[in-house]
Scaffold this motif. Structure first.
Motif, PDB file in Angstrom:
ATOM      1  N   MET A   1       0.868  -1.188   0.000  1.00 22.87           N
ATOM      2  CA  MET A   1       0.000   0.000   0.000  1.00 22.87           C
ATOM      3  C   MET A   1       0.905   1.240   0.000  1.00 22.87           C
ATOM      4  SD  MET A   1      -2.823   1.259   2.813  1.00 22.87           S
ATOM      5  CE  MET A   1      -3.747  -0.256   2.898  1.00 22.87           C
ATOM      6  N   ASN A   2       0.612   2.207  -0.814  1.00 22.74           N
ATOM      7  CA  ASN A   2       1.400   3.420  -0.973  1.00 22.74           C
ATOM      8  C   ASN A   2       1.410   4.226   0.335  1.00 22.74           C
ATOM      9  OD1 ASN A   2       2.042   6.071  -1.333  1.00 22.74           O
ATOM     10  ND2 ASN A   2       1.371   6.107  -3.485  1.00 22.74           N
ATOM     11  N   SER A   3       2.634   4.598   0.854  1.00 23.33           N
ATOM     12  CA  SER A   3       2.752   5.273   2.169  1.00 23.33           C
ATOM     13  C   SER A   3       2.034   6.626   2.152  1.00 23.33           C
ATOM     14  CB  SER A   3       4.242   5.478   2.512  1.00 23.33           C
ATOM     15  OG  SER A   3       4.789   6.336   1.539  1.00 23.33           O
ATOM     16  N   ARG A   4       1.926   7.294   0.963  1.00 21.49           N
ATOM     17  CA  ARG A   4       1.238   8.600   0.945  1.00 21.49           C
ATOM     18  C   ARG A   4      -0.213   8.419   1.380  1.00 21.49           C
ATOM     19  NH1 ARG A   4       0.835  11.334  -4.089  1.00 21.49           N
ATOM     20  NH2 ARG A   4       1.193   9.325  -5.079  1.00 21.49           N
ATOM     21  N   PHE A   5      -0.703   7.162   1.197  1.00 19.01           N
ATOM     22  CA  PHE A   5      -2.100   6.875   1.564  1.00 19.01           C
ATOM     23  C   PHE A   5      -2.139   6.311   2.986  1.00 19.01           C
ATOM     24  CE2 PHE A   5      -6.386   5.615   1.157  1.00 19.01           C
ATOM     25  CZ  PHE A   5      -6.508   4.334   1.726  1.00 19.01           C
ATOM     26  N   PHE A   6      -1.074   5.483   3.296  1.00 21.90           N
ATOM     27  CA  PHE A   6      -1.072   4.694   4.544  1.00 21.90           C
ATOM     28  C   PHE A   6      -0.976   5.599   5.772  1.00 21.90           C
ATOM     29  CE2 PHE A   6      -0.719   1.031   6.993  1.00 21.90           C
ATOM     30  CZ  PHE A   6       0.389   1.120   7.849  1.00 21.90           C
ATOM     31  N   ILE A   7      -0.068   6.585   5.721  1.00 19.42           N
ATOM     32  CA  ILE A   7       0.199   7.407   6.914  1.00 19.42           C
ATOM     33  C   ILE A   7      -1.028   8.217   7.337  1.00 19.42           C
ATOM     34  CG2 ILE A   7       1.612   9.340   7.785  1.00 19.42           C
ATOM     35  CD1 ILE A   7       3.942   7.914   6.164  1.00 19.42           C
ATOM     36  N   PRO A   8      -1.715   8.929   6.410  1.00 17.50           N
ATOM     37  CA  PRO A   8      -2.922   9.679   6.855  1.00 17.50           C
ATOM     38  C   PRO A   8      -3.955   8.740   7.477  1.00 17.50           C
ATOM     39  CG  PRO A   8      -2.316  10.276   4.601  1.00 17.50           C
ATOM     40  CD  PRO A   8      -1.424   9.135   4.987  1.00 17.50           C
ATOM     41  N   VAL A   9      -4.093   7.526   6.930  1.00 23.10           N
ATOM     42  CA  VAL A   9      -5.068   6.578   7.482  1.00 23.10           C
ATOM     43  C   VAL A   9      -4.689   6.244   8.918  1.00 23.10           C
ATOM     44  CG1 VAL A   9      -5.934   4.210   7.326  1.00 23.10           C
ATOM     45  CG2 VAL A   9      -5.732   5.614   5.256  1.00 23.10           C
ATOM     46  N   LEU A  10      -3.376   6.019   9.106  1.00 25.17           N
ATOM     47  CA  LEU A  10      -2.867   5.675  10.445  1.00 25.17           C
ATOM     48  C   LEU A  10      -3.147   6.811  11.414  1.00 25.17           C
ATOM     49  CD1 LEU A  10      -1.378   3.078  11.143  1.00 25.17           C
ATOM     50  CD2 LEU A  10       0.755   4.395  11.162  1.00 25.17           C
ATOM     51  N   ILE A  11      -2.865   8.052  10.995  1.00 27.40           N
ATOM     52  CA  ILE A  11      -3.089   9.210  11.872  1.00 27.40           C
ATOM     53  C   ILE A  11      -4.580   9.306  12.189  1.00 27.40           C
ATOM     54  CG2 ILE A  11      -2.985  11.735  12.003  1.00 27.40           C
ATOM     55  CD1 ILE A  11      -0.420  11.476  10.187  1.00 27.40           C
ATOM     56  N   GLY A  12      -5.415   9.116  11.153  1.00 25.38           N
ATOM     57  CA  GLY A  12      -6.867   9.188  11.347  1.00 25.38           C
ATOM     58  C   GLY A  12      -7.322   8.167  12.385  1.00 25.38           C
ATOM     59  N   LEU A  13      -6.836   6.941  12.259  1.00 30.81           N
ATOM     60  CA  LEU A  13      -7.223   5.875  13.205  1.00 30.81           C
ATOM     61  C   LEU A  13      -6.789   6.237  14.610  1.00 30.81           C
ATOM     62  CD1 LEU A  13      -6.529   2.526  11.334  1.00 30.81           C
ATOM     63  CD2 LEU A  13      -8.686   3.336  12.283  1.00 30.81           C
ATOM     64  N   PHE A  14      -5.569   6.780  14.727  1.00 34.68           N
ATOM     65  CA  PHE A  14      -5.045   7.142  16.056  1.00 34.68           C
ATOM     66  C   PHE A  14      -5.946   8.198  16.697  1.00 34.68           C
ATOM     67  CE2 PHE A  14      -2.239   7.918  19.468  1.00 34.68           C
ATOM     68  CZ  PHE A  14      -2.221   9.294  19.676  1.00 34.68           C
ATOM     69  N   CYS A  15      -6.314   9.222  15.935  1.00 27.36           N
ATOM     70  CA  CYS A  15      -7.170  10.287  16.497  1.00 27.36           C
ATOM     71  C   CYS A  15      -8.500   9.711  16.924  1.00 27.36           C
ATOM     72  CB  CYS A  15      -7.372  11.392  15.455  1.00 27.36           C
ATOM     73  SG  CYS A  15      -5.844  12.212  15.060  1.00 27.36           S
ATOM     74  N   LEU A  16      -9.041   8.834  16.062  1.00 30.57           N
ATOM     75  CA  LEU A  16     -10.359   8.246  16.361  1.00 30.57           C
ATOM     76  C   LEU A  16     -10.299   7.473  17.668  1.00 30.57           C
ATOM     77  CD1 LEU A  16     -13.228   7.792  15.220  1.00 30.57           C
ATOM     78  CD2 LEU A  16     -12.387   5.606  14.307  1.00 30.57           C
ATOM     79  N   THR A  17      -9.324   6.574  17.791  1.00 32.34           N
ATOM     80  CA  THR A  17      -9.288   5.739  19.014  1.00 32.34           C
ATOM     81  C   THR A  17      -9.023   6.607  20.231  1.00 32.34           C
ATOM     82  OG1 THR A  17      -7.025   5.271  18.372  1.00 32.34           O
ATOM     83  CG2 THR A  17      -8.630   3.520  18.028  1.00 32.34           C
ATOM     84  N   SER A  18      -8.147   7.594  20.107  1.00 37.10           N
ATOM     85  CA  SER A  18      -7.859   8.371  21.332  1.00 37.10           C
ATOM     86  C   SER A  18      -9.087   9.182  21.729  1.00 37.10           C
ATOM     87  CB  SER A  18      -6.637   9.278  21.135  1.00 37.10           C
ATOM     88  OG  SER A  18      -6.780   9.988  19.959  1.00 37.10           O
ATOM     89  N   SER A  19      -9.884   9.678  20.790  1.00 36.47           N
ATOM     90  CA  SER A  19     -11.068  10.467  21.207  1.00 36.47           C
ATOM     91  C   SER A  19     -12.111   9.521  21.809  1.00 36.47           C
ATOM     92  CB  SER A  19     -11.671  11.217  20.003  1.00 36.47           C
ATOM     93  OG  SER A  19     -12.229  10.268  19.135  1.00 36.47           O
ATOM     94  N   VAL A  20     -12.211   8.313  21.269  1.00 33.60           N
ATOM     95  CA  VAL A  20     -13.191   7.351  21.831  1.00 33.60           C
ATOM     96  C   VAL A  20     -12.807   7.000  23.253  1.00 33.60           C
ATOM     97  CG1 VAL A  20     -14.084   4.986  21.676  1.00 33.60           C
ATOM     98  CG2 VAL A  20     -13.893   6.397  19.616  1.00 33.60           C
ATOM     99  N   THR A  21     -11.513   6.675  23.475  1.00 36.97           N
ATOM    100  CA  THR A  21     -11.119   6.256  24.836  1.00 36.97           C
ATOM    101  C   THR A  21     -11.212   7.436  25.793  1.00 36.97           C
ATOM    102  OG1 THR A  21      -8.863   6.602  24.087  1.00 36.97           O
ATOM    103  CG2 THR A  21      -9.607   4.331  24.242  1.00 36.97           C
ATOM    104  N   ALA A  22     -10.874   8.659  25.281  1.00 40.77           N
ATOM    105  CA  ALA A  22     -10.906   9.830  26.179  1.00 40.77           C
ATOM    106  C   ALA A  22     -12.332  10.087  26.671  1.00 40.77           C
ATOM    107  CB  ALA A  22     -10.395  11.059  25.416  1.00 40.77           C
ATOM    108  N   ASN A  23     -13.327   9.805  25.831  1.00 42.99           N
ATOM    109  CA  ASN A  23     -14.721  10.108  26.218  1.00 42.99           C
ATOM    110  C   ASN A  23     -15.423   8.937  26.901  1.00 42.99           C
ATOM    111  OD1 ASN A  23     -14.412  12.615  25.162  1.00 42.99           O
ATOM    112  ND2 ASN A  23     -15.061  11.987  23.103  1.00 42.99           N
ATOM    113  N   ALA A  24     -14.697   7.785  27.037  1.00 43.57           N
ATOM    114  CA  ALA A  24     -15.345   6.616  27.642  1.00 43.57           C
ATOM    115  C   ALA A  24     -15.735   6.941  29.088  1.00 43.57           C
ATOM    116  CB  ALA A  24     -14.384   5.435  27.623  1.00 43.57           C
ATOM    117  N   ASP A  25     -16.872   6.403  29.520  1.00 40.79           N
ATOM    118  CA  ASP A  25     -17.330   6.635  30.884  1.00 40.79           C
ATOM    119  C   ASP A  25     -16.355   6.030  31.884  1.00 40.79           C
ATOM    120  OD1 ASP A  25     -20.940   6.352  30.347  1.00 40.79           O
ATOM    121  OD2 ASP A  25     -19.522   8.018  30.147  1.00 40.79           O
ATOM    122  N   THR A  26     -16.204   6.686  33.031  1.00 40.06           N
ATOM    123  CA  THR A  26     -15.433   6.083  34.105  1.00 40.06           C
ATOM    124  C   THR A  26     -16.310   4.986  34.716  1.00 40.06           C
ATOM    125  OG1 THR A  26     -16.370   7.579  35.763  1.00 40.06           O
ATOM    126  CG2 THR A  26     -14.355   8.321  34.657  1.00 40.06           C
TER     127      THR A  26
END
Ligand code: HEM
Length: 142
Positions: free
Chosen positions: A1-26
């Protein structure tokens, strides 16, 4: 897979997971939401209670008590912002308030078992006041 495509996807996934975990209920918020659901259902039921449905009401007070006992063993988010010595004082006061809540829930269970519906409604109103006082004292401003 072309890295010009791979890296933005990776960054997108990272942001998504961190916002989901940050908002998870205690764990405390999860227990509180369980109490809220049971409390609201019971408050509705007690407007026109029926002896025939008593076991349903007692199941709800059971949920209220178990969730309150779980919540009692957890630490409010607000404590984290306090210096260690004040944290201990706050947690002790929080636990005392939750012990009072559990005692009130026991009284509510008793009143329901004895079909003392006026008493049950009075205790529900008192529990609501304990909730409002507890949130004022121990809940972090979001
Ligand atoms: C039946 C009585 C109560 C109900 C229905 C109730 C309900 C709730 C609800 C719906 C939340 C928000 C959860 C969220 O943001 O996702 C909450 C949060 C909270 N409640 Fe209660 N509550 C009750 C009693 C109490 C009492 C008596 C105290 C303290 C003595 C208390 C302390 C807290 C705290 C500290 C939070 C914030 C959670 C955290 O710090 O992680 N609650 N409660």
């Amino acid at each position: 897979m072309n890295s010009r495509f791979f890296i933005p996807v990776l960054i997108g996934l990272f942001c998504l997971t961190s916002s989901v975990t940050a908002n998870a209920d205690t764990a405390l918020e999860i227990s509180m939401k369980q109490m809220s659901k049971a409390y609201k259902e019971l408050a509705l039921d007690l407007q026109q209670p029926l002896d025939a449905n008593k076991s349903d009401y007692l199941a709800l007070t059971g949920t209220l008590k178990t969730s309150a006992q779980t919540a009692r063993g957890l630490v409010p988010k607000k404590a984290a912002a306090l210096p260690p010595d004040q944290q201990a004082v706050m947690v002790t006061a929080y636990q005392k308030s939750m012990d009072n809540l559990v005692q009130s829930i026991d009284g509510l269970t008793q009143a329901i078992q004895n079909s003392q519906w006026d008493d049950a409604r009075k205790i529900m109103a008192d529990i609501k006041q304990q909730m409002m006082d507890g949130h004022k004292a121990f809940r972090a401003k979001e």
